[in-house]
Design a protein around this motif. Structure first.
Motif, PDB file in Angstrom:
ATOM      1  N   UNK A  23       0.854  -1.175   0.000  1.00  0.00           N
ATOM      2  CA  UNK A  23       0.000   0.000   0.000  1.00  0.00           C
ATOM      3  C   UNK A  23       0.891   1.226   0.000  1.00  0.00           C
ATOM      4  N   UNK A  24       0.458   2.259  -0.701  1.00  0.00           N
ATOM      5  CA  UNK A  24       1.256   3.483  -0.781  1.00  0.00           C
ATOM      6  C   UNK A  24       1.349   4.152   0.579  1.00  0.00           C
ATOM      7  N   UNK A  25       2.561   4.598   0.920  1.00  0.00           N
ATOM      8  CA  UNK A  25       2.745   5.344   2.161  1.00  0.00           C
ATOM      9  C   UNK A  25       2.384   6.796   1.911  1.00  0.00           C
ATOM     10  N   UNK A  26       1.766   7.402   2.902  1.00  0.00           N
ATOM     11  CA  UNK A  26       1.459   8.821   2.818  1.00  0.00           C
ATOM     12  C   UNK A  26       2.714   9.585   3.241  1.00  0.00           C
ATOM     13  N   UNK A  27       3.201  10.452   2.377  1.00  0.00           N
ATOM     14  CA  UNK A  27       4.415  11.210   2.655  1.00  0.00           C
ATOM     15  C   UNK A  27       4.045  12.670   2.876  1.00  0.00           C
ATOM     16  N   UNK A  28       4.307  13.143   4.084  1.00  0.00           N
ATOM     17  CA  UNK A  28       4.063  14.537   4.430  1.00  0.00           C
ATOM     18  C   UNK A  28       5.338  15.345   4.299  1.00  0.00           C
ATOM     19  N   UNK A  29       5.239  16.613   4.654  1.00  0.00           N
ATOM     20  CA  UNK A  29       6.393  17.508   4.566  1.00  0.00           C
ATOM     21  C   UNK A  29       6.478  18.350   5.832  1.00  0.00           C
ATOM     22  N   UNK A  30       7.677  18.441   6.367  1.00  0.00           N
ATOM     23  CA  UNK A  30       7.963  19.372   7.448  1.00  0.00           C
ATOM     24  C   UNK A  30       8.681  20.549   6.814  1.00  0.00           C
ATOM     25  N   UNK A  31       8.030  21.724   6.829  1.00  0.00           N
ATOM     26  CA  UNK A  31       8.667  22.943   6.343  1.00  0.00           C
ATOM     27  C   UNK A  31       9.381  23.563   7.529  1.00  0.00           C
ATOM     28  N   UNK A  32      10.654  23.903   7.334  1.00  0.00           N
ATOM     29  CA  UNK A  32      11.520  24.316   8.427  1.00  0.00           C
ATOM     30  C   UNK A  32      12.161  25.662   8.128  1.00  0.00           C
ATOM     31  N   UNK A  34      12.761  30.060   8.114  1.00  0.00           N
ATOM     32  CA  UNK A  34      12.233  31.167   7.318  1.00  0.00           C
ATOM     33  C   UNK A  34      12.335  30.883   5.822  1.00  0.00           C
ATOM     34  N   UNK A  35      13.337  30.098   5.409  1.00  0.00           N
ATOM     35  CA  UNK A  35      13.500  29.719   4.007  1.00  0.00           C
ATOM     36  C   UNK A  35      12.568  28.616   3.571  1.00  0.00           C
ATOM     37  N   UNK A  36      11.778  28.087   4.501  1.00  0.00           N
ATOM     38  CA  UNK A  36      10.808  27.008   4.241  1.00  0.00           C
ATOM     39  C   UNK A  36      11.465  25.804   3.574  1.00  0.00           C
ATOM     40  N   UNK A  37      12.595  25.364   4.121  1.00  0.00           N
ATOM     41  CA  UNK A  37      13.234  24.139   3.661  1.00  0.00           C
ATOM     42  C   UNK A  37      12.236  23.002   3.850  1.00  0.00           C
ATOM     43  N   UNK A  38      12.041  22.204   2.816  1.00  0.00           N
ATOM     44  CA  UNK A  38      11.054  21.123   2.849  1.00  0.00           C
ATOM     45  C   UNK A  38      11.741  19.783   3.103  1.00  0.00           C
ATOM     46  N   UNK A  77      24.196  13.108   5.106  1.00  0.00           N
ATOM     47  CA  UNK A  77      23.261  13.268   6.215  1.00  0.00           C
ATOM     48  C   UNK A  77      22.950  14.746   6.388  1.00  0.00           C
ATOM     49  N   UNK A  78      21.783  15.020   6.946  1.00  0.00           N
ATOM     50  CA  UNK A  78      21.396  16.393   7.263  1.00  0.00           C
ATOM     51  C   UNK A  78      20.925  16.451   8.701  1.00  0.00           C
ATOM     52  N   UNK A  79      21.138  17.602   9.328  1.00  0.00           N
ATOM     53  CA  UNK A  79      20.669  17.848  10.686  1.00  0.00           C
ATOM     54  C   UNK A  79      20.132  19.273  10.752  1.00  0.00           C
ATOM     55  N   UNK A  80      19.007  19.439  11.435  1.00  0.00           N
ATOM     56  CA  UNK A  80      18.469  20.776  11.700  1.00  0.00           C
ATOM     57  C   UNK A  80      18.357  20.949  13.209  1.00  0.00           C
ATOM     58  N   UNK A  81      18.518  22.190  13.667  1.00  0.00           N
ATOM     59  CA  UNK A  81      18.413  22.523  15.083  1.00  0.00           C
ATOM     60  C   UNK A  81      17.089  23.246  15.270  1.00  0.00           C
ATOM     61  N   UNK A  82      16.221  22.664  16.080  1.00  0.00           N
ATOM     62  CA  UNK A  82      14.890  23.214  16.329  1.00  0.00           C
ATOM     63  C   UNK A  82      14.922  24.005  17.628  1.00  0.00           C
ATOM     64  N   UNK A  83      14.491  25.263  17.566  1.00  0.00           N
ATOM     65  CA  UNK A  83      14.407  26.115  18.751  1.00  0.00           C
ATOM     66  C   UNK A  83      12.975  26.635  18.883  1.00  0.00           C
ATOM     67  N   UNK A  84      12.617  27.201  20.029  1.00  0.00           N
ATOM     68  CA  UNK A  84      11.271  27.757  20.171  1.00  0.00           C
ATOM     69  C   UNK A  84      10.948  28.859  19.160  1.00  0.00           C
ATOM     70  N   UNK A  85      11.949  29.476  18.560  1.00  0.00           N
ATOM     71  CA  UNK A  85      11.685  30.531  17.578  1.00  0.00           C
ATOM     72  C   UNK A  85      11.734  30.025  16.132  1.00  0.00           C
ATOM     73  N   UNK A  86      11.930  28.730  15.928  1.00  0.00           N
ATOM     74  CA  UNK A  86      11.980  28.152  14.583  1.00  0.00           C
ATOM     75  C   UNK A  86      10.591  28.121  13.965  1.00  0.00           C
ATOM     76  N   UNK A  87      10.493  28.580  12.709  1.00  0.00           N
ATOM     77  CA  UNK A  87       9.232  28.477  11.974  1.00  0.00           C
ATOM     78  C   UNK A  87       9.066  27.035  11.505  1.00  0.00           C
TER      79      UNK A  87
END
Length: 132
Positions: A23-32, A34-38, A77-87
């Motif tokens: 069955x097809x997996x549903x793939x969502x997107x996390x936009x991260x 101000x540049x809205x990296x997807x 590999x990629x890593x993002x740092x999430x803070x309370x002010x991250x969009x």
């Protein structure tokens, strides 16, 4: 009171059986940011990540999320740092709320407190290479 579908089976939730092989997996997107990296993430993983993320941010805690990039993006590999002010914007492709597994949320929460952060590995990839 927990939102409907969290930690319990509900008729509108995706279960492991409803997302079984073939069955097809549903793939969502996390936009991260101000540049809205997807970042493409499986809907089930994204739902778990959202729960952990919102809990951490409500407590004003920062953390890292890492994954292995698809070969089309350049591997590595990629890593993002999430803070309370991250969009952040959590966008799901499926209309049904995935069933939340308490154990998986607890594992992600524990990982978010480690120096390595949450490791998504094969559950996520950038939609396009980052702008330089």
């Amino acid at each position: 009171m927990r939102p409907r579908g969290y930690y319990a089976q509900a008729s509108n939730c995706l279960t492991p059986e409803s997302t079984a092989v073939g069955k097809a997996r549903a793939i969502g997107i996390l936009f991260f940011g101000a540049g809205r990296t997807a970042i493409e993430i499986d809907d089930r993983t994204l739902a778990h990540l959202q729960m952990v993320t919102l809990t951490k941010l409500r407590r004003h805690e920062s953390f890292a999320i890492s994954w292995r990039d698809d070969s089309e993006i350049g591997d590595g590999r990629s890593t993002v740092w999430i803070t309370p002010s991250t969009d952040l914007h959590f966008k799901y492709s499926g209309s049904r709320q995935p069933m939340i597994e308490k154990e998986r949320v607890e594992e992600m929460a524990a990982a978010s407190n480690s120096t390595h952060g949450i490791q998504l590995d094969d559950d996520a990839t950038l939609v396009e290479p980052p702008k330089r």
